[in-house]
Design an enzyme around this catalytic site. Structure first.
Site, PDB file in Angstrom:
ATOM      1  N   ASP A   4      34.490  41.197  26.093  1.00 23.83           N
ATOM      2  CA  ASP A   4      34.299  39.857  25.537  1.00 23.83           C
ATOM      3  C   ASP A   4      32.885  39.366  25.807  1.00 23.83           C
ATOM      4  OD1 ASP A   4      36.797  39.649  24.441  1.00 23.83           O
ATOM      5  OD2 ASP A   4      37.295  37.745  25.408  1.00 23.83           O
ATOM      6  N   LYS A  53      34.619  49.271  40.845  1.00 24.07           N
ATOM      7  CA  LYS A  53      34.417  48.381  42.001  1.00 24.07           C
ATOM      8  C   LYS A  53      34.785  49.208  43.233  1.00 24.07           C
ATOM      9  CE  LYS A  53      33.659  44.234  43.799  1.00 24.07           C
ATOM     10  NZ  LYS A  53      32.307  43.640  43.832  1.00 24.07           N
ATOM     11  N   ASP A  59      38.475  44.276  29.661  1.00 25.95           N
ATOM     12  CA  ASP A  59      38.885  43.055  28.964  1.00 25.95           C
ATOM     13  C   ASP A  59      37.760  42.025  29.058  1.00 25.95           C
ATOM     14  OD1 ASP A  59      40.336  41.027  27.815  1.00 25.95           O
ATOM     15  OD2 ASP A  59      41.874  40.921  29.363  1.00 25.95           O
ATOM     16  N   TYR A  73      47.308  45.439  34.590  1.00 24.86           N
ATOM     17  CA  TYR A  73      48.086  44.765  33.549  1.00 24.86           C
ATOM     18  C   TYR A  73      49.488  45.356  33.401  1.00 24.86           C
ATOM     19  CZ  TYR A  73      43.822  42.396  31.945  1.00 24.86           C
ATOM     20  OH  TYR A  73      42.694  41.628  31.863  1.00 24.86           O
ATOM     21  N   ASP A  96      30.543  43.707  39.045  1.00 27.13           N
ATOM     22  CA  ASP A  96      29.822  42.435  39.130  1.00 27.13           C
ATOM     23  C   ASP A  96      28.385  42.602  38.642  1.00 27.13           C
ATOM     24  OD1 ASP A  96      29.745  44.118  41.323  1.00 27.13           O
ATOM     25  OD2 ASP A  96      29.551  42.542  42.813  1.00 27.13           O
TER      26      ASP A  96
END
Ligand code: NAD
Length: 350
Positions: free
Chosen positions: A245, A185, A241, A135, A217
């Site tokens: 959620d 990852k 992020d 980001y 994942d």
């Protein structure tokens, strides 16, 4: 306790007003000052994070934020979007650690779309790094290469950035069930191989805490398959992020979920996990409990007043047990109330 209140846009002013009433009712020595952030600041000062707000937020011990954003600003240039104000205040205050609890209150077990046996008693904490990763990484942009447009971003973490967020996660786990799951990852991304290596190094300082690792994942799958296996999950900005959620939706009630973003000295910005809900703004329908619970987190993490934090959380539990529900968590057989009445109910329970 100097608190900077940023009501923001949409339902922000309605929900922060209730949290402010609760803080005032506690008989603590609080000084509250309001300022503009987000769309309202763009309208008033042509800047989503104006200088006056920067000054107030920097001088305060903690910031209480409603939410920012709305469709009227969606087509603005990037620098003049409400969300830009949010990214800037996080960066300006050095808020690198985002703590998002996902708790399923027994009274709201039916609000989850998952089977009650999968989520009943859920209590997890997602710790997300907030100021680094793809980001903010440079270089970034869209440019023409070989006659076509390419878009690119950079995923980057230094070991000191990884180390400090891991310490937050381990310290939180020490006060909970002493389990940390670090999400990466590493099979594809070198940046997250470093993340895993540093997680293992930091874990040596917390021998009582069990560290596990999970690829992002799989973590996304496990969160809906067997979420109760987790205590504290820690991960980078982008994965966090998305996973935070997802975790919040396990509870089915976005209007209930607080969050804290902390700097290295526990100065913090506290806000509900949801957005500005333009669809119900100004109607007195919004659930203020996530913001009220954010104020409780503020008392716990910034002001180290565990007793006051527990008083607020206890009052919220009582209100739910007494059957008060805003529209987002309403079920037949309970008492449907608006924002103000929910605030009244919490004050009565206090
Ligand atoms: P949202 O969270 O605002 O709303 C999603 C749905 O949940 C809506 O139906 C809304 O009515 C409902 N909802 C949210 N909070 C509620 C509450 N307290 N009580 C009852 N119902 C509630 O997400 P969105 O619709 O995707 O975004 C709306 C705006 O908010 C956008 O401009 C977005 O950029 C912004 N946003 C801001 C933040 C923030 O300030 N931190 C976070 C997310 C989205």
């Amino acid at each position: 306790m100097k608190i900077c209140v940023l009501p923001g846009d949409g339902i922000g002013p309605e929900i922060t007003a209730e949290a402010v009433r609760v803080l005032k009712a506690l008989d603590l020595k609080v000084e509250l000052e309001e300022a503009l952030l987000g769309g309202c600041a763009i309208d008033a000062a042509k800047d989503p994070f104006p200088e006056a707000t920067q000054k107030l937020a920097t001088a305060a011990d903690a910031v209480l934020l409603g939410a920012v954003g709305g469709p009227q600003w969606d087509s603005n240039p990037r620098e003049l979007r409400p969300e830009r104000g949010l990214l800037r205040i996080r960066k300006e205050l050095g808020l690198f650690a985002n703590l998002r609890p996902a708790i399923l209150y027994p009274e709201l077990a039916n609000a989850s779309t998952l089977k009650p046996e999968v989520v009943a008693g859920l209590d997890i904490l997602i710790v997300r790094e907030l100021t680094g990763d793809i980001y903010f990484g440079q270089p970034r942009g869209i440019e023409v290469r070989n006659g076509e447009r390419v878009g690119f971003n950079t995923m980057i973490y230094s070991e000191s950035e990884i180390r400090r967020i891991l310490h937050v996660a381990f310290a939180a786990a020490m006060k909970r069930d002493r389990k940390v799951c670090s999400v990466d990852k590493m099979n594809v991304l070198e940046c997250t191989q470093l993340w895993r290596d540093v997680a293992i190094e930091v874990s040596k300082e917390y021998p009582e805490v069990e560290l596990s690792h999970m690829l992002v994942d799989n973590a996304a799958m496990q969160l809906v398959k067997a979420p109760k296996q987790f205590d504290v999950m820690v991960t980078g900005n982008m994965f966090g992020d998305i996973l935070s959620d997802e975790a919040s939706m396990l509870t089915g009630s976005i209007g209930m979920l607080p969050s804290a973003s902390l700097d290295e000295n526990n100065k913090g910005l506290y806000e509900p996990s949801h957005g500005s809900a333009p669809d119900i703004a100004g109607k007195g329908l919004a659930n203020p409990l996530a913001t009220i619970l954010s104020a409780a987190m503020m008392l716990r993490y910034t002001f180290a007043d565990e007793a006051a934090a527990c008083r607020i959380e206890g009052a919220v539990k009582k209100v739910l047990a007494r059957g008060f529900r805003t529209g987002d968590i309403y079920e037949p057989g309970t008492k449907r109330v608006g924002t103000r009445e929910m605030g009244d109910a919490v004050l009565a329970a206090l």
